[in-house]
Design an enzyme around this catalytic site. Structure first.
Site, PDB file in Angstrom:
ATOM      1  N   GLU A 170     -51.644   0.718  13.172  1.00  0.00           N
ATOM      2  CA  GLU A 170     -51.258   1.949  13.858  1.00  0.00           C
ATOM      3  C   GLU A 170     -52.400   2.949  13.701  1.00  0.00           C
ATOM      4  OE1 GLU A 170     -48.660   3.343  15.745  1.00  0.00           O
ATOM      5  OE2 GLU A 170     -50.047   5.046  15.658  1.00  0.00           O
TER       6      GLU A 170
ATOM      7  N   THR B 255     -42.037   7.784  20.406  1.00  0.00           N
ATOM      8  CA  THR B 255     -40.816   7.670  19.605  1.00  0.00           C
ATOM      9  C   THR B 255     -40.359   9.015  19.042  1.00  0.00           C
ATOM     10  OG1 THR B 255     -41.350   5.400  19.033  1.00  0.00           O
ATOM     11  CG2 THR B 255     -39.780   6.536  17.599  1.00  0.00           C
TER      12      THR B 255
ATOM     13  N   HIS C   2     -28.733   5.456  25.188  1.00  0.00           N
ATOM     14  CA  HIS C   2     -28.083   5.414  26.495  1.00  0.00           C
ATOM     15  C   HIS C   2     -27.104   4.248  26.598  1.00  0.00           C
ATOM     16  CE1 HIS C   2     -30.704   8.437  28.261  1.00  0.00           C
ATOM     17  NE2 HIS C   2     -31.728   7.852  27.669  1.00  0.00           N
TER      18      HIS C   2
ATOM     19  N   LYS D  59     -34.444  10.475  34.399  1.00  0.00           N
ATOM     20  CA  LYS D  59     -33.002  10.492  34.542  1.00  0.00           C
ATOM     21  C   LYS D  59     -32.513  11.917  34.608  1.00  0.00           C
ATOM     22  CE  LYS D  59     -31.728   6.370  32.165  1.00  0.00           C
ATOM     23  NZ  LYS D  59     -32.731   6.529  31.094  1.00  0.00           N
TER      24      LYS D  59
ATOM     25  N   ARG E  45     -44.214   9.298  28.218  1.00  0.00           N
ATOM     26  CA  ARG E  45     -43.533   8.035  28.525  1.00  0.00           C
ATOM     27  C   ARG E  45     -44.572   7.055  29.076  1.00  0.00           C
ATOM     28  NH1 ARG E  45     -40.716  12.074  30.963  1.00  0.00           N
ATOM     29  NH2 ARG E  45     -38.523  12.429  30.502  1.00  0.00           N
TER      30      ARG E  45
ATOM     31  N   SER F 220     -38.078   5.373  28.547  1.00  0.00           N
ATOM     32  CA  SER F 220     -36.630   5.471  28.469  1.00  0.00           C
ATOM     33  C   SER F 220     -35.999   4.353  29.297  1.00  0.00           C
ATOM     34  CB  SER F 220     -36.195   6.827  29.013  1.00  0.00           C
ATOM     35  OG  SER F 220     -34.800   6.912  29.014  1.00  0.00           O
TER      36      SER F 220
ATOM     37  N   CYS G  38     -37.252  23.275   1.131  1.00  0.00           N
ATOM     38  CA  CYS G  38     -37.059  23.801   2.486  1.00  0.00           C
ATOM     39  C   CYS G  38     -35.716  24.500   2.515  1.00  0.00           C
ATOM     40  CB  CYS G  38     -37.088  22.663   3.502  1.00  0.00           C
ATOM     41  SG  CYS G  38     -36.456  23.100   5.131  1.00  0.00           S
TER      42      CYS G  38
ATOM     43  N   CYS H 103     -37.351  28.184  10.525  1.00  0.00           N
ATOM     44  CA  CYS H 103     -38.621  28.860  10.225  1.00  0.00           C
ATOM     45  C   CYS H 103     -39.800  27.919  10.406  1.00  0.00           C
ATOM     46  CB  CYS H 103     -38.604  29.519   8.850  1.00  0.00           C
ATOM     47  SG  CYS H 103     -39.244  28.536   7.486  1.00  0.00           S
TER      48      CYS H 103
END
Lengths: 571, 126, 429
Positions: A118, A128, A136, A340, A401, A428, A495, A532
């Site tokens: 990667e 992703t 869907h 879509k 996409r 998608s 956080c 924030c």
């Protein structure tokens, strides 16, 4: 072919375009020439793809005023080759998005060496992570396509994934609302597609049924459509879970490692030249997302071209809960490209999410969120929830996409180069289809291996369950108390917006796919994902990363290389 | 600048929120000051012309504390044209925790008569 | 889970909380706890190395740390319990506080009164709709301040600052003094957001240009920021096409406003004023829940720390009175009073408190307000029907500077109040 060219010539839109086309025996159209705009490059590609008998389209058209920079990798390849073969694997998977990680995890149950390369510093960094997280149901895919088949199957398999991997999945169902006869006809078509695609439970709703289901639908709706199997996930969570479980089962992840070239050797094996050195492999699975066509070109198997379609999404403050149980969508007023249409949903964490938009762009790397993307996404939300207020937006982002011109998935063993498996055009509903894509690729690979006399069996020590993750924010105060007594680091909130503890950050830093950037920590823990946006916790996360990875603060990046946060020490 | 050179400056008065724009023309020896609307404004303009003064705040490197730097402040204003020299001296300094607020870090910095003191206490890090 | 009973819990150890605790002890409140999430007290003051604090209260030009230290010493001299490194997770309407820390786990405070002093947070790029890519090199001014002033790191070489509020101006000077280049400060409004003193001493002293009616519309870059596009805006603050300009820079500093931090307040069901984004309060800074008070920037964004401290003290006195009445078995809080509304009248953007208990004022009462636009020679007044309760001439007013109108003790409030800023009329002189 002449008919296609005549069609292009007679179309007034393409007056300024100069196009030549050829078609191969196996139905691949190649377009050459130039168009006056990028939009027309894409339109001509789609037109060609829609012709009967055309299997796919290689689109080499250039657009006026659009220069696509191609970096010359010759020097980098030369240097990488000097490093020699650094590892030998059965399978090298290119790309650690949802497809690559899903396949890696599926293959991790077998006795084989799998390496994922990667180029980004983390998994899920491209399409992703910028996905809207919709699982869907499959009623919006064109019947008969691979997409339709894998979408419905993928949706069905998500429960098992969820159970084994422990990410959040909310089966909220989806409701589409119609306000006009035209809308109703549109929904009826989707309904019939849903039936044709075997989507469970999909049905039309009368106005009364609709309002009973979702009483707060605004205006005067005529009716609707419900698809109960719709789900929502945090897509990066799924991807990380897959990667972690794959790694727990022995898959190796080489992050920050760009694939530069592939050489097919005389014995049929591959040499995947990465910037870190050469990987020797029997199989290569191309899950390189928007760059999949370029990877396929490395083995001279060019039979499709990907075009980048940007989608912009906006996320709202959790405080705004909205009135709906379902993911919602009013029929789009105007059809926007191949999208879509996007819509309105609540993420499993409870944030309202609107979008995505759909804009064809020439630059595959341009993830810039434009005002038009926001306006579109916001309008998709407002059309169903008019009270939505832009002042409550906490985050906006865009993703790309990877679409081919047939607008379908391409999943197959290469017809030209044996051992090279295409997993391309996974736009998608790629997220929803991911489990089915993994299953299909597993099948292709297994069949091929067995055909060559190799037995492929599941390892005895395969662990399909990912180690459980602590989520402090979801526990009762009593459970939180007990947890802190076990490990005091869970008593230190880093956080404040999302209530993420130092303990959780340390957990992921000791996970099988170690996050090394602030964004990678964010995706795994949610630290910095709140209202924030890291204003409070970023320095604290940088401090923890530097300490745990034994680095100086200046070496801690927001995301990949070059994305440094601090330039230098002041004293 | 010699006393005869022609001046042409405009400054914003900060004596009160009215923020008068004050023009200074003439020479250093005989300045003409206009645009002010009160006596304090005129005085401010004269100060800005002959000897502008500023408070000096910065940080110094600190060892052994939770943080790498510690804030410091001058005990009184220093001449604006000595700021750079003062800062250079501050940047060279290194202190060690613990430090108490008010501790003198640099005495009479650059002969300005002002001391640089710690602007907060810093404990030793555990 | 450890349960602790207290008379008063103060949430947040910044200037409001510190002043509240010190005053609460002076007022004789028994068991007081100060809950602070950080390792040390002082809040954001500790990252403010610049001077200008305490002009009103101490008649001195102190830095943030010095101002904080003065209050910390006061608080440490009392028997108030300082619970640092502890984060409050939840406040319930019946005044229970759930908080955690590493050593004690979950703590449950059962409180007779609470003062909220959580301060505020900064608005982000998404809230001002800066489009473009999500790179590193886009930081809020507060984050930059923390990195430079506390951690000792510089977050870039060449910065563009969006927002001319005081924080933006102060950071322009700080970065310049640290050797970074500040290309300019951009402000979407047609007048500066910060005090003139800061415009002069932070920008003009260093020749840093201020561009009014201009905003950043887009961020560029893939990994690290490589530049921004700025554009002029029209009177509706919409970018004007054709005025775009690209600026090369590796850091965008956002000083685009503060939002009171009221997630805990909302969780408790406290009524929030949509205008201030803080709790609706009465003259004792009590919120819509009996016994829960609020002070400082959690109520509305003040610009002067002196006012923040003052509100802490008002809230503490209010809490003391509330506890005393309760102890004596008297009705106190909402059931004991009828409330009159305080409205922001002509020329006033917002005013706090938003309501006042009817009856004779037993002590002087302060209204804090912001004007809508800069103006000269105005009269600031507090009216009740035809009656004027307080009146003050102001030579110059501007939105960045908060105004205070003080109504004297003894006034009897029996009707709604309006606070307004009108042009001075000659016969009033």
């Amino acid at each position: 072919m002449q008919e296609l060219l005549a069609n292009i010539k007679s179309d007034a839109r393409f007056e300024q375009c100069s196009v030549s086309a050829s078609i191969s025996e196996d139905g691949i159209v190649t377009l050459e020439g130039s168009a006056d705009s990028w939009r027309h490059v894409v339109d001509i590609g789609h037109l060609a793809a829609s012709f009967p008998g055309v299997v796919n389209v290689v689109n080499h058209l250039s657009a006026e005023g659009v220069r696509i920079e191609k970096s010359d990798n010759t020097q980098r390849i030369r240097e990488a080759r000097k490093r020699g073969v650094i590892a030998s694997a059965d399978v090298v998977i290119v790309g650690a998005g949802i497809s690559g990680c899903g396949i890696a995890r599926e293959l991790s149950k077998y006795d084989m060496r799998v390496i994922v390369v990667e180029r980004n510093a983390d998994v899920s960094e491209e399409a992703t992570k910028a996905n809207n997280g919709d699982i869907h149901p499959g009623h919006k895919a064109k019947p008969g396509t691979l997409k339709a088949k894998l979408n419905v199957r993928g949706n069905e398999l998500y429960d098992k994934w969820q159970e084994e991997l422990g990410f959040e999945l909310v089966r909220c169902g989806q409701v589409n609302v119609a306000y006009s006869e035209e809308d109703m006809r549109g929904l009826e078509k989707i309904y019939h597609d849903g039936i044709a695609n075997d989507v469970p439970g999909v049905r039309m709703l009368t106005k009364e049924e609709l309002l009973k289901m979702e009483p707060e639908v605004p205006g005067d709706p005529m009716g609707g459509l419900v698809a109960p199997t719709m789900g929502v996930v945090e897509p990066f969570q799924v991807c990380v879970a897959l990667a972690e479980n794959a790694a727990e089962n022995g898959v190796e992840f080489m992050l920050s490692t760009e694939l530069l070239d592939i050489q097919v050797m005389e014995d049929g094996r591959f040499q995947a030249v990465t910037e870190k050195g050469i990987l020797d492999a029997a199989y290569i699975i191309d899950c390189a997302g928007i760059h999949a066509d370029e990877v396929a070109q490395m083995v001279n198997d060019e039979f499709y071209t990907l075009h980048a379609r940007r989608g912009g999404i906006a996320i709202f403050d959790k405080r705004v809960t909205g009135p709906y149980h379902h993911a919602m969508s009013a029929m789009p007023r105007k059809k926007d490209a191949e999208s879509k249409g996007g819509g309105y949903a609540r993420t499993p964490e409870g944030n309202i999410l609107v979008g995505p938009s759909a804009v064809e762009i020439p630059d595959k790397e341009d993830k810039s969120m434009e005002e038009s993307d926001f306006d579109y996404a916001y309008d998709r939300g407002k059309s169903i929830y008019p009270e939505l207020d832009r002042r409550d937006v906490i985050a906006m982002y865009a993703g790309i996409r990877p679409a081919d011109y047939k607008e379908d998935f391409i999943i197959q063993m290469s017809g030209k180069v044996h051992g090279f498996i295409h997993v391309a055009g996974i736009q998608s509903p790629g997220l929803a289809s991911a489990p089915a894509i993994a299953e299909m690729v597993e099948g292709i690979l297994k069949e091929d291996m067995e055909a060559s006399g190799r037995t492929v069996s599941v390892r005895e020590d395969y662990k399909p369950k990912r180690r459980p993750q602590v989520q402090f924010r979801r526990l009762s105060h009593e459970e939180q108390d007990a947890l802190i007594r076990e490990n005091p680091k869970y008593g230190h909130i880093i956080c404040r917006c999302e209530q993420i503890t130092e303990g959780e950050i340390l957990d992921v830093l000791h996970s099988p796919v170690v996050p090394t950037t602030v964004d990678a920590i964010k995706r795994r823990t949610r630290a910095g994902m709140g209202r924030c946006q890291g204003g409070f916790c970023q320095p604290r996360v940088v401090e923890i990363l530097a300490r745990e990875l034994d680095k100086d603060w200046t070496q801690i990046n927001l995301k990949g290389r070059g994305a440094y946060i601090l330039e230098r020490r002041s004293r | 600048m010699n006393g005869k050179e022609q001046l042409d400056r405009e400054i914003t008065c900060i004596v009160c929120p009215t923020s008068c724009r004050i023009q200074i023309t003439g020479t250093m020896d005989e300045p003409e000051i206009t645009g002010y609307t009160c006596k304090r404004g005129l005085e401010h303009a004269r100060n800005e012309l002959y000897c502008p003064m500023r408070m000096l705040t910065s940080t110094v490197k600190i060892l052994g504390a939770k943080f790498r730097v510690m804030p410091v402040i001058s005990t009184k204003e220093v001449p604006k044209d000595k700021m750079k020299d003062c800062l250079e001296e501050i940047y060279r300094i290194q202190v060690t925790a613990p430090v108490q607020e008010g501790d003198i870090i640099i005495r009479d910095i650059c002969h300005t008569g002002a001391d640089i003191v710690a602007a907060r206490s810093m404990k030793e890090a555990q | 889970m450890k349960t602790i009973q207290v008379d008063l819990a103060v949430i947040g150890g910044g200037p409001a909380g510190l002043a509240a605790v010190a005053e609460a002890k002076r007022q004789g409140i028994g068991r007081v706890v100060l809950i602070e999430r950080d390792l040390e007290l002082g809040g954001i003051l500790q990252q403010c190395v610049h001077d200008g604090f305490g002009l009103h209260r101490f008649q001195k030009r102190m830095s943030g740390g010095q101002y904080a230290e003065a209050f910390i010493r006061d608080v440490e001299a009392t028997d108030a319990c300082i619970q640092d490194n502890t984060m409050v997770l939840e406040i319930t309407p019946d005044k229970k506080i759930y908080a955690v820390n590493e050593t004690e786990g979950m703590l449950l405070y059962e409180c007779r009164a609470i003062i909220l002093a959580m301060g505020c947070r900064e608005r982000t790029r998404n809230q001002v709709f800066i489009y473009g890519s999500r790179t590193s090199g886009v930081l809020t001014a507060g984050a930059v301040q923390r990195y430079i002033n506390m951690e000792g790191y510089l977050p870039g070489r060449k910065a563009v600052i969006l927002g001319s509020g005081d924080i933006g101006l102060i950071m322009a000077r700080r970065m310049t003094l640290e050797g970074m280049e500040v290309e300019g400060v951009y402000e979407v409004m047609s007048s500066p957001g910060g005090l003139t003193r800061n415009i002069v001493q932070c920008l003009e002293d260093y020749d840093i240009p201020l561009h009014l009616s201009t905003t950043v519309v887009k961020a560029h870059g893939r990994e690290r920021l490589t530049g921004v596009t700025v554009a002029k805006v029209d009177e509706n603050r919409r970018p004007i096409p054709g005025t775009e300009r690209y600026i090369d820079c590796d850091l965008l500093v956002l000083a685009v406003g503060l939002i009171p931090e009221n997630e805990l307040s909302r969780g408790a069901g406290i009524e929030i004023d949509p205008r201030t984004q803080g709790p609706v309060i009465d003259q004792n800074f009590m919120t819509s829940i009996d016994g829960i008070f609020a002070a400082g920037n959690v109520v509305a964004v003040f610009d002067l720390v002196d006012y923040v401290s003052e509100t802490g003290e008002i809230a503490a006195r209010g809490a003391a009175r509330y506890l005393k009445e309760q102890k004596e078995g008297n009705k106190e809080g909402h059931s004991a009073h009828t409330y009159k509304n305080v409205t922001a009248g002509e020329g006033v953007n917002f005013v706090i408190p938003q309501k006042v208990a009817a009856g004779e004022l037993t002590q002087d009462m302060a209204f804090y307000l912001r004007v809508k636009k800069p103006d000269e020679r105005v009269v600031l007044s507090c009216r009740m029907g035809d009656e004027t309760l307080a009146k003050k001439k102001e030579r110059f007013v501007a939105p960045p500077e908060m105004l205070v109108s003080r109504v004297q003790a003894g006034c009897c409030v029996d009707n709604d109040l309006t606070v307004e800023v009108r042009k001075e009329v000659p016969h009033e002189r």
